[in-house]
Design a protein around this motif. Structure first.
Motif, short mmCIF file in Angstrom:
data_model
loop_
_atom_site.label_atom_id
_atom_site.label_comp_id
_atom_site.label_asym_id
_atom_site.label_seq_id
_atom_site.Cartn_x
_atom_site.Cartn_y
_atom_site.Cartn_z
N VAL A 100 17.01 9.93 -3.83
CA VAL A 100 16.24 9.63 -2.63
C VAL A 100 15.37 8.41 -2.92
CG1 VAL A 100 14.53 10.49 -0.99
CG2 VAL A 100 16.16 12.07 -2.00
N ILE A 101 15.42 7.41 -2.04
CA ILE A 101 14.56 6.23 -2.15
C ILE A 101 13.65 6.23 -0.93
CG2 ILE A 101 14.49 3.72 -2.23
CD1 ILE A 101 17.23 3.82 -3.59
N TYR A 102 12.35 6.17 -1.20
CA TYR A 102 11.37 6.30 -0.12
C TYR A 102 10.11 5.52 -0.44
CZ TYR A 102 9.04 9.65 -3.22
OH TYR A 102 8.40 10.24 -4.29
N SER A 103 9.33 5.25 0.58
CA SER A 103 8.02 4.63 0.39
C SER A 103 6.96 5.72 0.44
CB SER A 103 7.75 3.58 1.46
OG SER A 103 8.59 2.47 1.27
N LYS A 117 0.81 -1.21 0.00
CA LYS A 117 0.00 0.00 0.00
C LYS A 117 0.85 1.26 0.00
CE LYS A 117 -3.78 -2.38 0.46
NZ LYS A 117 -3.99 -3.30 -0.60
N SER A 118 2.14 1.12 0.30
CA SER A 118 3.07 2.25 0.30
C SER A 118 4.26 1.89 -0.58
CB SER A 118 3.55 2.55 1.73
OG SER A 118 2.47 2.79 2.57
N PRO A 119 4.06 1.84 -1.89
CA PRO A 119 5.13 1.38 -2.77
C PRO A 119 6.35 2.29 -2.72
CG PRO A 119 3.36 2.36 -4.04
CD PRO A 119 2.89 2.29 -2.63
N MET A 120 7.50 1.70 -2.98
CA MET A 120 8.73 2.48 -2.98
C MET A 120 8.83 3.30 -4.26
SD MET A 120 11.54 -0.03 -1.30
CE MET A 120 12.65 1.32 -0.93
N THR A 168 13.64 6.80 4.99
CA THR A 168 14.01 7.25 3.64
C THR A 168 15.52 7.30 3.52
OG1 THR A 168 11.96 8.45 3.33
CG2 THR A 168 13.85 9.22 2.08
N SER A 169 16.01 6.83 2.38
CA SER A 169 17.45 6.79 2.11
C SER A 169 17.80 7.91 1.13
CB SER A 169 17.80 5.43 1.49
OG SER A 169 19.10 5.41 1.01
N LYS A 189 7.57 15.90 16.13
CA LYS A 189 8.11 14.55 16.31
C LYS A 189 8.89 14.12 15.07
CE LYS A 189 4.66 12.93 19.55
NZ LYS A 189 3.75 11.87 19.92
N VAL A 190 9.97 13.39 15.28
CA VAL A 190 10.77 12.91 14.16
C VAL A 190 9.94 11.93 13.33
CG1 VAL A 190 12.84 11.63 13.49
CG2 VAL A 190 12.93 13.23 15.41
N TRP A 191 9.92 12.16 12.01
CA TRP A 191 9.17 11.33 11.08
C TRP A 191 10.12 10.70 10.08
CZ3 TRP A 191 6.88 12.92 5.93
CH2 TRP A 191 6.01 11.93 5.44
N ARG A 192 9.85 9.50 9.66
CA ARG A 192 10.71 8.75 8.73
C ARG A 192 10.70 9.33 7.32
NH1 ARG A 192 7.67 3.15 9.06
NH2 ARG A 192 6.47 4.11 10.69
N THR A 193 9.86 10.32 7.07
CA THR A 193 9.74 10.98 5.76
C THR A 193 9.28 10.00 4.69
OG1 THR A 193 11.57 12.38 6.50
CG2 THR A 193 10.84 12.68 4.25
N GLY A 194 8.19 9.36 4.96
CA GLY A 194 7.61 8.38 4.05
C GLY A 194 6.95 7.29 4.87
#
Length: 176
Positions: free
Chosen positions: A52-55, A31-34, A82-83, A72-77
């Motif tokens: 940038v590689i992310y979901s 549901k959250s494709p890269m 996120t890389s 709050k710290v978020w994973r950005t995706g």
């Protein structure tokens, strides 16, 4: 004896057919494709500066603010953090960053977001985020887009600035 052999052979064939049919079944799609975004954006330019590689999470009727809590710290995706890979030394915001691969985190806010380049890689979400491994931080001002984006997206403009968009929230950071 022939009947037992035939029965065993028939059972084996049935098992193989069943296995092959099941092997062709795909589980539900993620549901959250890269996705990936890079600069320069042209596919004709092979020497990239950043990738940038992310979901890509989806809103599905929810508000961006409920999925990206302010402060709050978020994973950005979604899913893994996120890389971000810099193929040459860059200036991220106003901080020099050496070429290499890092995690990209953000701290959402109402009027601005903090972008974080962190040396921890291959981490799941922001659960193990360690501030001591921050390499650079930069601030991006929140603006409102004309069109709502259902799916979280990252893109680069012609000058190399990285733009994040989700719902009508837009925020960017310069990369030189």
């Amino acid at each position: 004896m022939i009947k037992q052999t035939f029965t065993s052979l028939a059972f084996l064939c049935f098992a193989l057919i069943t296995f092959n049919v099941n092997a062709q079944d795909f589980k539900d799609l993620d549901k959250s494709p890269m996705d990936a975004a890079s600069f320069p954006t042209s596919n004709r330019v092979t020497e990239k500066v950043v990738k940038v590689i992310y979901s890509r999470p989806q809103l599905k009727g929810r508000m961006v603010e409920s999925l990206t809590p302010h402060g709050k710290v978020w994973r950005t995706g979604a899913n893994e953090a996120t890389s971000i890979t810099f193929y040459k030394d860059v200036t991220f915001g106003s901080t020099p960053v050496k070429a290499g691969t890092y995690s990209l985190f953000t701290i959402p806010g109402e009027k601005e977001w903090t972008f974080i380049i962190n040396s921890d890689v291959d981490v799941w979400g922001a659960y193990s985020y360690n501030k001591n491994n921050d390499v650079a931080r930069a601030t991006g001002t929140v603006t409102e887009g004309n069109k709502s984006l259902e799916v979280f997206s990252i893109a680069f403009d012609k000058d190399g600035a990285m733009h994040l968009g989700w719902g009508t929230v837009r925020v960017s950071v310069p990369i030189k």
